[in-house]
Write a protein that holds these residues in place. Structure first.
Motif, PDB file in Angstrom:
ATOM      1  N   LEU A   6      -4.710  10.416   4.158  1.00  0.00           N
ATOM      2  CA  LEU A   6      -5.849  10.064   3.315  1.00  0.00           C
ATOM      3  C   LEU A   6      -5.407   9.127   2.197  1.00  0.00           C
ATOM      4  CD1 LEU A   6      -7.188  13.683   2.631  1.00  0.00           C
ATOM      5  CD2 LEU A   6      -7.693  12.236   4.604  1.00  0.00           C
ATOM      6  N   LEU A   7      -6.310   8.232   1.825  1.00  0.00           N
ATOM      7  CA  LEU A   7      -6.164   7.501   0.567  1.00  0.00           C
ATOM      8  C   LEU A   7      -7.291   7.984  -0.323  1.00  0.00           C
ATOM      9  CD1 LEU A   7      -4.987   5.410  -1.347  1.00  0.00           C
ATOM     10  CD2 LEU A   7      -6.422   3.676  -0.224  1.00  0.00           C
ATOM     11  N   ILE A   8      -6.935   8.532  -1.473  1.00  0.00           N
ATOM     12  CA  ILE A   8      -7.915   9.076  -2.409  1.00  0.00           C
ATOM     13  C   ILE A   8      -7.927   8.182  -3.643  1.00  0.00           C
ATOM     14  CG2 ILE A   8      -8.592  11.092  -3.761  1.00  0.00           C
ATOM     15  CD1 ILE A   8      -6.822  12.776  -1.800  1.00  0.00           C
ATOM     16  N   VAL A   9      -9.134   7.683  -3.984  1.00  0.00           N
ATOM     17  CA  VAL A   9      -9.275   6.739  -5.099  1.00  0.00           C
ATOM     18  C   VAL A   9     -10.277   7.292  -6.111  1.00  0.00           C
ATOM     19  CG1 VAL A   9      -9.789   4.365  -5.752  1.00  0.00           C
ATOM     20  CG2 VAL A   9      -8.942   4.853  -3.429  1.00  0.00           C
ATOM     21  N   ASP A  10      -9.812   7.478  -7.335  1.00  0.00           N
ATOM     22  CA  ASP A  10     -10.698   7.939  -8.411  1.00  0.00           C
ATOM     23  C   ASP A  10     -10.042   7.584  -9.735  1.00  0.00           C
ATOM     24  OD1 ASP A  10     -12.386   9.409 -10.206  1.00  0.00           O
ATOM     25  OD2 ASP A  10     -12.871  10.769  -8.557  1.00  0.00           O
ATOM     26  N   ASP A  11     -10.812   7.075 -10.671  1.00  0.00           N
ATOM     27  CA  ASP A  11     -10.258   6.729 -11.981  1.00  0.00           C
ATOM     28  C   ASP A  11     -10.204   7.925 -12.925  1.00  0.00           C
ATOM     29  OD1 ASP A  11     -13.128   6.565 -12.016  1.00  0.00           O
ATOM     30  OD2 ASP A  11     -13.000   5.564 -13.956  1.00  0.00           O
ATOM     31  N   ASN A  12     -10.831   9.025 -12.544  1.00  0.00           N
ATOM     32  CA  ASN A  12     -10.793  10.245 -13.345  1.00  0.00           C
ATOM     33  C   ASN A  12      -9.585  11.064 -12.901  1.00  0.00           C
ATOM     34  OD1 ASN A  12     -11.288  13.181 -13.798  1.00  0.00           O
ATOM     35  ND2 ASN A  12     -13.089  12.392 -14.876  1.00  0.00           N
ATOM     36  N   ASN A  37      -7.566  -2.027  -7.969  1.00  0.00           N
ATOM     37  CA  ASN A  37      -6.378  -2.827  -7.663  1.00  0.00           C
ATOM     38  C   ASN A  37      -5.284  -1.998  -7.007  1.00  0.00           C
ATOM     39  OD1 ASN A  37      -7.538  -5.166  -8.652  1.00  0.00           O
ATOM     40  ND2 ASN A  37      -6.641  -4.946 -10.681  1.00  0.00           N
ATOM     41  N   GLU A  38      -5.081  -0.798  -7.495  1.00  0.00           N
ATOM     42  CA  GLU A  38      -4.067   0.080  -6.909  1.00  0.00           C
ATOM     43  C   GLU A  38      -4.440   0.454  -5.478  1.00  0.00           C
ATOM     44  OE1 GLU A  38      -1.675   4.203  -8.007  1.00  0.00           O
ATOM     45  OE2 GLU A  38      -3.272   3.515  -9.340  1.00  0.00           O
ATOM     46  N   ALA A  39      -5.726   0.711  -5.235  1.00  0.00           N
ATOM     47  CA  ALA A  39      -6.186   1.053  -3.889  1.00  0.00           C
ATOM     48  C   ALA A  39      -5.977  -0.113  -2.924  1.00  0.00           C
ATOM     49  CB  ALA A  39      -7.658   1.454  -3.924  1.00  0.00           C
ATOM     50  N   ILE A  40      -6.312  -1.321  -3.354  1.00  0.00           N
ATOM     51  CA  ILE A  40      -6.147  -2.494  -2.497  1.00  0.00           C
ATOM     52  C   ILE A  40      -4.668  -2.705  -2.173  1.00  0.00           C
ATOM     53  CG2 ILE A  40      -6.430  -5.005  -2.352  1.00  0.00           C
ATOM     54  CD1 ILE A  40      -9.045  -3.303  -2.013  1.00  0.00           C
ATOM     55  N   GLU A  41      -3.810  -2.513  -3.155  1.00  0.00           N
ATOM     56  CA  GLU A  41      -2.365  -2.649  -2.921  1.00  0.00           C
ATOM     57  C   GLU A  41      -1.892  -1.669  -1.851  1.00  0.00           C
ATOM     58  OE1 GLU A  41       1.611  -1.722  -5.442  1.00  0.00           O
ATOM     59  OE2 GLU A  41       0.106  -2.948  -6.455  1.00  0.00           O
TER      60      GLU A  41
END
Length: 82
Positions: A6-12, A37-41
């Motif tokens: 999984l890739l989990i993306v959340d700013d919180n 940006n971190e997710a795209i990387e």
């Protein structure tokens, strides 16, 4: 059986930690990203079985990340959270 990644993306940070704990508890491999940006990387360097992305992120949103992943075949399932 191969473990799903999984890739989990959340700013919180709290939400990100809770989602990571749940993924770990259920036996998933995962990577975390706290921003668009971190997710795209991470998507540029790996392929994921499932992308879990927060809808509301600073500057860009979770739909933008999903769109990138779809266009570049970097993830196969998508979950959008709010």
């Amino acid at each position: 059986m191969t473990r799903k990644t999984l890739l989990i993306v959340d700013d919180n940070e709290t939400s990100l930690e809770n989602l990571a704990l749940s993924a770990k508890t259920h036996g998933y491999d995962f990577e975390l990203a706290g921003s668009y940006n971190e997710a795209i990387e991470k998507l540029e360097n790996s392929t994921f079985d499932v992308l879990i992305a927060d809808l509301k992120l600073p500057f860009r949103n979770g739909l933008d990340i999903i769109e990138y992943a779809q266009k570049n075949n970097r993830a196969y399932g998508f979950i959008l959270i709010t």
